[in-house]
Design an enzyme around this catalytic site. Structure first.
Site, short mmCIF file in Angstrom:
data_model
loop_
_atom_site.label_atom_id
_atom_site.label_comp_id
_atom_site.label_asym_id
_atom_site.label_seq_id
_atom_site.Cartn_x
_atom_site.Cartn_y
_atom_site.Cartn_z
N ASP A 184 0.82 -1.21 0.00
CA ASP A 184 0.00 0.00 0.00
C ASP A 184 0.85 1.26 0.00
OD1 ASP A 184 -3.17 -0.55 0.83
OD2 ASP A 184 -1.81 -2.19 1.32
N THR A 185 1.90 1.26 0.81
CA THR A 185 2.73 2.45 0.93
C THR A 185 3.46 2.75 -0.38
OG1 THR A 185 3.04 2.08 3.29
CG2 THR A 185 4.61 3.51 2.21
#
Length: 415
Positions: A184-185
């Protein structure tokens, strides 16, 4: 200060900067995303001055539920500087309301399962009709098309599928998933860059709006480097080697005499030779096992034994001081307590205490990229659910009676 000093340390004090001008002033973002990737993307935009309006369902962004001792710590970090409008998406007037928010917006970010936006009556074609210069960022696990596009897209599945987990960990144990939301990051950071590229096309080159297909899969796989090429060359997949590298040596973590750990990377020939000289083993520079990087990788276990024996005779603090004097690339393996106490972290205010209604003060990281002329800043704390519902609607031409009606009908909620 000792690197092992774990006594609580006061962090630098900081406050929010609501009037700070940023390079993205005037850029309005509609954020319909949930969880980490979309919120990471829009957090970076908010840090540099964009007006980010979170359109949240009645229960709020799912990220609000990631609480520690009842405190929304993840939300406070990733929603800082944003505004919240709480909307009942099931209400018959919800989609018409969203349509009224689109004109004048520069960016819209969503993370629904592919096809959901279309089913809502908000297809990219419809959104671009409402605002021709709109940049639409569509966050998903697998992409907007392809045979897996309808699969659930949580980062854990992507971290396994992309090959990260298979190469992470030790050879005699199971594959290891990352202990944080890695896919996600990376997708959020990639998305922030992609959004700025698309925005430049609109603003500088007279371009029209467009859709950015932002899966979690593609950015993470890209970050893993030349795995496919390496396999084609060698016929072997990348083994799990713990902290040792398959590309350069020496590179590992080493235990100190006081049960701390240091990490060392000597990925150039000159640095590898400097390591050996510094520990009194210059004789190994021309050793047939260690003469080149390729040889050192092949004999990594033997090389680590030599370096580990030297490190193991000294405390963490002594090792860091010794190798720093020798200009060797080594450093402590910190936990969060040691990190918070570190003088470099304090000097650069990498972490600072911001006012917080739940904790009194909330330790939060600074804006990562530091601009000399138009720096980013944290303009406001993360919003309460529906805190800005009235303000957002008023800014888009809703009159007082309309706003009161939306609140009364349950279409919108306000904090």
């Amino acid at each position: 200060m000792s690197p092992l000093d774990t006594a609580p340390q006061k962090l630098p004090r900081a406050d929010y900067t609501p009037g700070l001008r940023g390079p993205l002033d005037g850029v309005r973002v509609l954020d319909l995303s949930r969880l980490v990737a979309g919120n990471t993307l829009t957090q970076h935009l908010a840090d540099f001055g964009a007006t980010v309006d979170k359109i949240e369902p009645r229960d709020g962004d799912t990220l609000r539920g990631w609480r520690v001792k009842g405190v929304e710590t993840a939300w406070k970090v990733h929603a800082r500087g944003k505004r919240s409008l709480c909307l009942d998406f099931r209400h018959p007037e919800a989609i018409p309301l969203i349509r009224r928010l689109v004109p004048g917006a520069a960016i819209l970010v969503e993370s629904f399962r592919p096809g959901t936006l279309e089913a809502m009556g908000l297809s990219p074609e419809e959104l671009l009709r409402l605002e021709p210069s709109l940049i639409i960022v569509r966050v998903s696990g697998w992409g907007q098309d392809g045979p897996y596009s309808r699969r659930p897209g949580f980062g854990t599945l992507i971290e396994g599928f992309a090959g990260f987990a298979e190469m992470n960990g030790f050879a005699d144990r199971e594959p290891v998933l990352p202990p944080m939301y890695l896919a996600d990051t990376i997708a959020g950071l990639t998305g922030a860059f992609a959004t700025m590229a698309a925005l430049r096309e609109v603003e500088m080159n007279g371009g029209h709006g467009q859709v950015i297909d932002l899966p979690l899969l593609d950015p993470l796989f890209t970050a893993l480097g030349p795995q496919a090429a390496n396999y084609r060359l060698t016929g072997r997949t990348k083994p799990r080697t713990g902290s040792r590298s398959t590309g350069a040596a020496p590179r590992n973590v080493y235990r100190t005499s006081d049960d701390g750990w240091v990490c060392l990377s000597a990925s150039t020939q000159g640095m590898a030779e400097r390591v050996l000289r510094s520990i009194g083993r210059a004789d190994l520079i021309d050793d047939p096992r260690f003469r080149t990087n390729e040889l050192r990788v092949a004999h990594g276990e033997e090389l680590d034994a030599v370096i580990g024996a030297f490190v193991g005779q000294r405390t963490l603090e002594e090792n860091v001081a010794f190798f720093e004097t020798a200009e060797v690339t080594i450093g402590p393996v910190n936990d969060i307590v040691r990190f918070m106490a570190d003088r470099h972290v304090h000097a650069r205010a990498l972490l600072a205490d911001y006012p917080d209604e739940d904790m009194g003060s909330f330790p939060m990281h600074a804006v990562s990229a530091r601009f000399s002329g138009t720096p980013g800043g944290i303009r406001a704390p993360a919003p309460r659910l529906g805190e800005h519902s009235r303000d957002i609607l008023a800014a888009h031409g809703f009159g007082p009676e309309e706003i009161d009606g939306a609140l009364t009908s349950g279409l919108v909620a306000a904090a």
